[in-house]
Scaffold this active site. Structure first.
Site, PDB file in Angstrom:
ATOM      1  N   ARG A   1      -2.961  -8.188   7.748  1.00 25.85           N
ATOM      2  CA  ARG A   1      -2.857  -8.321   6.301  1.00 25.85           C
ATOM      3  C   ARG A   1      -4.175  -8.870   5.760  1.00 25.85           C
ATOM      4  O   ARG A   1      -5.079  -9.209   6.497  1.00 25.85           O
ATOM      5  CB  ARG A   1      -1.700  -9.280   5.928  1.00 25.85           C
TER       6      ARG A   1
ATOM      7  N   LYS B   1      -1.147   4.016  -4.675  1.00 28.37           N
ATOM      8  CA  LYS B   1      -0.296   3.762  -3.521  1.00 28.37           C
ATOM      9  C   LYS B   1       0.655   2.587  -3.744  1.00 28.37           C
ATOM     10  O   LYS B   1       1.737   2.547  -3.179  1.00 28.37           O
ATOM     11  CB  LYS B   1      -1.200   3.471  -2.318  1.00 28.37           C
ATOM     12  N   ASP B   2       0.239   1.646  -4.567  1.00 22.91           N
ATOM     13  CA  ASP B   2       1.034   0.436  -4.787  1.00 22.91           C
ATOM     14  C   ASP B   2       1.950   0.539  -6.001  1.00 22.91           C
ATOM     15  O   ASP B   2       2.668  -0.413  -6.312  1.00 22.91           O
ATOM     16  CB  ASP B   2       0.101  -0.776  -4.976  1.00 22.91           C
TER      17      ASP B   2
ATOM     18  N   CYS C   1       6.449   0.719  -0.513  1.00 19.70           N
ATOM     19  CA  CYS C   1       5.342   0.569   0.428  1.00 19.70           C
ATOM     20  C   CYS C   1       5.794   0.000   1.769  1.00 19.70           C
ATOM     21  O   CYS C   1       5.036  -0.074   2.708  1.00 19.70           O
ATOM     22  CB  CYS C   1       4.234  -0.291  -0.176  1.00 19.70           C
TER      23      CYS C   1
ATOM     24  N   ARG D   1       4.260   3.072   8.011  1.00 15.74           N
ATOM     25  CA  ARG D   1       3.864   4.484   8.001  1.00 15.74           C
ATOM     26  C   ARG D   1       2.798   4.744   9.068  1.00 15.74           C
ATOM     27  O   ARG D   1       2.883   5.709   9.844  1.00 15.74           O
ATOM     28  CB  ARG D   1       3.306   4.847   6.612  1.00 15.74           C
ATOM     29  N   ARG D   2       1.789   3.880   9.126  1.00 13.91           N
ATOM     30  CA  ARG D   2       0.751   4.054  10.153  1.00 13.91           C
ATOM     31  C   ARG D   2       1.317   3.750  11.530  1.00 13.91           C
ATOM     32  O   ARG D   2       1.033   4.460  12.498  1.00 13.91           O
ATOM     33  CB  ARG D   2      -0.443   3.140   9.835  1.00 13.91           C
TER      34      ARG D   2
ATOM     35  N   ARG E   1      -9.726  -8.062   7.092  1.00 16.77           N
ATOM     36  CA  ARG E   1      -9.244  -7.170   8.148  1.00 16.77           C
ATOM     37  C   ARG E   1     -10.359  -6.814   9.124  1.00 16.77           C
ATOM     38  O   ARG E   1     -10.173  -6.809  10.336  1.00 16.77           O
ATOM     39  CB  ARG E   1      -8.668  -5.886   7.538  1.00 16.77           C
TER      40      ARG E   1
END
Ligand SMILES: NCc1[nH]cc(CCC(=O)O)c1CC(=O)O
Length: 308
Positions: free
Chosen positions: A149, A83-84, A242, A131-132, A155
């Site tokens: 973050r 993803k990164d 991202c 995106r979320r 988190r």
């Protein structure tokens, strides 16, 4: 071949270390006697914790320092969350293999509500991913999106301290760290379409290091490579990183590859969706065609605005 030491560049978050150690263990299992060494690094994405990722900007926020290490010769391979990983690599480096995929879904985690459907209209939701955010805001226009973050433990601690009604994060990270039981509900792709490459680990190395490629071959997963290949082809066409509200998710059913893509405005007022299918061999063209569909609908306007 077994005398070599493979130096593995990794970030230092618990998840990054888990992934690097997982790769080390699998290589050692396949090549008894092989030595591995973790080279722990700090990336810009790890340092800037007070700003939402969307504002930090720049591609390769979590990979650049690792790439520098390989180019300078202090490391041989870098283990990344796919993803990164940006779609382009610096001269001399490339993606050698993609490993099998962990749960690719987004996880809904809450101490108060059992599912997205139970959330009150004005819920406080933690996520730093546009995106979320855009997908949540589409369903809950009055929800308050709050920055989230830090590593997985940080988190969860913020959620447990009562800062949010719910948070959204990758199921894969929670499962890998043995915290799968914290997942209140797995979001279906129709509720939160995952990011390109979510849940997959990829390994980058120097293009000219032939010996390393021999070792890495054993880690290759064909299905994940096809799926993530389609997802990355979509992102490449959309020029996505991202920090943009883009989702792309491909699944294999039998001999066919099914792909869904999404581009949304951060406030959730405008979401473009596209889907298509192809043979497994045509994965790149499939990703590109889903991107073209999104652009033809008007997604380019959202993206242009965000890149300004
Ligand atoms: N952008 C940060 C990032 N990169 C990979 C993962 C999770 C693990 C994965 O998707 O493989 C995360 C955290 C998150 O999205 O919650």
């Amino acid at each position: 071949m077994a005398d070599r030491i493979i130096r593995i560049a990794t970030r230092q978050s618990p998840l990054a270390l888990w992934q690097a150690e997982h790769v080390a263990a699998r290589l050692q299992h396949a090549f008894p006697g092989l030595q591995t060494e973790l080279v722990k690094m700090v990336t810009r994405g790890d340092k800037i914790l007070d700003a939402p990722l969307a504002k930090v900007g720049g591609k390769g926020l979590f990979v650049k320092e690792l790439e520098q290490g390989m180019l300078e010769g202090t490391a041989d391979i870098a283990v990344h969350s796919m993803k990164d990983v940006p779609v382009e690599f610096p001269e001399g480096l490339h993606l050698a293999v993609i490993l099998d995929r962990e749960d690719p879904t987004d996880a809904f985690v809450s101490n108060k509500y059992r599912s997205l459907a139970e959330l009150p209209a004005d819920a406080r939701i933690g996520t730093s991913s546009l995106r979320r955010q855009c997908q949540i805001k589409e369903k809950f226009p009055n929800a308050e999106i709050l920055s989230l973050r830090g590593n997985v433990n940080t988190r969860l601690a913020k959620l447990d301290a009562g800062e949010y009604d719910a948070i959204i994060l990758a199921s894969a990270g929670l499962k890998r760290l043995g915290m799968g039981e914290r997942i209140t509900a797995q979001l279906q792709p129709t509720e939160s379409l995952p990011a390109m490459g979510q849940g997959a680990i990829g390994i980058e190395c120097r293009v000219d290091d032939a010996e390393i490629h021999e070792y890495l071959k054993v880690l290759h997963d064909e299905e994940t490579s096809i799926r993530v290949g389609a997802e990355r082809a979509m992102n490449a066409r959309l020029n996505g990183g991202c920090q943009v509200p883009i989702a792309g998710f491909a699944e294999i059913k039998g001999e066919r590859l099914f792909m869904r893509g999404l581009v949304g405005s951060p406030d959730g007022s405008l979401l473009y969706r596209a889907e298509a299918e192809s043979s497994l061999a045509d994965f790149e063209a499939l990703g590109k065609s889903v991107a073209e569909d999104l652009l033809a609908q008007g997604a380019d306007r959202i993206l242009r605005e965000l890149y300004q």
